[in-house]
Design an enzyme around this catalytic site. Structure first.
Site, short mmCIF file in Angstrom:
data_model
loop_
_atom_site.label_atom_id
_atom_site.label_comp_id
_atom_site.label_asym_id
_atom_site.label_seq_id
_atom_site.Cartn_x
_atom_site.Cartn_y
_atom_site.Cartn_z
CG HIS A 122 -1.97 1.11 1.36
ND1 HIS A 122 -2.90 1.25 0.31
CD2 HIS A 122 -1.94 2.34 1.95
CE1 HIS A 122 -3.57 2.41 0.53
NE2 HIS A 122 -3.12 3.13 1.56
CE LYS A 184 -10.89 10.55 -0.28
NZ LYS A 184 -10.21 10.01 1.11
#
Length: 284
Positions: A122, A184
């Site tokens: 990740h 976002k």
């Protein structure tokens, strides 16, 4: 010899088939006090490849035990394949006295191995925490294989701009389509966060939402809801690491996902493609 952790038995078997190496049969036991015991009673050779996803605290202990067990059984060289590295998102301290958990785990693994192979960590920087050579394998391309042929004006969407590369990898493997990412937006009055594709129109198109890991599914299901509200034809959710904790699958299906596709780095019901070929190349 390929030595599987209990969470990675299917992947280890696929890797043994890809490489032509024998597959060990460890045992996974538990003492009355709850402590685990992973052993390798039948091991033959001087080289071992331990394959173990660390998707739980118990899996971490099991991995360390398997590394030690193969040394005891005579392995002179140990390679540790970590298909999914738990705690990899805790790659820095977020407050006074908090641990850098990814570093602690990497150092623990390093004590029992000569080499580590990771799959799409990740945070790529976690590779620097190991005290032994590390190779990070990008296996995202396999996620294109289960997608239907002839997607309608396919659009491959990443969760944010920083992850656009994984969407591009899957798009390139599929052979057609555009890529974009979600942005976002925070409402100044309410503080609520909304997500939307940054540029591309989605109406009437097949959309593939691509991520390296889906944990709770909350962010991806919200994104899928936006796509359906904007008239997307079909939405597919694909990820390398299908953690899918708690009710993540229900969230995604409830949001309108047509199909969830994951690899076998974490073995779940949606793990319909294997990263074994990519790992076999790395182990050559």
């Amino acid at each position: 010899m390929i030595v599987p952790g209990s969470s990675s038995q299917l992947l280890a078997a696929a890797l043994a088939e890809e490489t032509g190496r024998p597959l060990a049969t460890p045992t996974y036991d538990r003492f009355p006090d709850g402590e685990t015991l992973a052993t390798v009673p039948e091991f033959d050779g001087d080289e071992a490849t331990v394959v173990a996803a660390t998707d739980s605290d118990e899996a971490w202990v099991e991995l360390l035990q398997l590394q030690d067990a193969v040394r005891e059984a005579g392995a002179e060289r140990v390679t540790t394949v970590v298909p999914y590295m738990g705690y990899a998102r805790q790659d820095e301290s977020f407050g006074d006295g908090e641990p850098v958990s990814a570093r602690a785990m990497a150092r623990a693994i390093s004590t029992g191995t000569d080499r580590v192979v990771l799959v799409n960590p990740h945070e790529p920087g976690v590779a620097d925490f190991y005290d032994v050579p590390v190779q990070a394998v990008d296996a995202a391309a396999v996620l294109a294989d289960p997608l239907p042929e002839g997607l309608t004006e396919p659009l491959f969407l990443a969760p944010d701009e920083g992850a656009i590369a994984i969407a591009e990898t899957v798009r390139d493997a599929y052979g057609a389509g555009e890529t974009d990412y979600f942005e976002k937006h925070r409402d100044r009055e309410t503080g609520a966060v909304a997500v939307s594709p940054s540029d591309a129109a989605v109406s009437g198109r097949d959309v593939v939402v691509v991520d390296d890991i889906v944990a709770t599914g909350s962010t991806m299901s919200e994104s899928v809801g936006v796509l359906n509200d904007r008239g997307a034809a079909r939405v597919f959710a694909v990820c390398v690491h299908p953690m899918l904790a708690a009710n993540a699958v229900t969230k995604l299906r409830g949001a309108g996902v047509d199909r969830i596709v994951g690899s076998d780095t974490i073995e779940r019901g949606c793990s319909v493609v294997s990263v074994a070929p990519a790992l076999a190349d790395a182990l050559e």
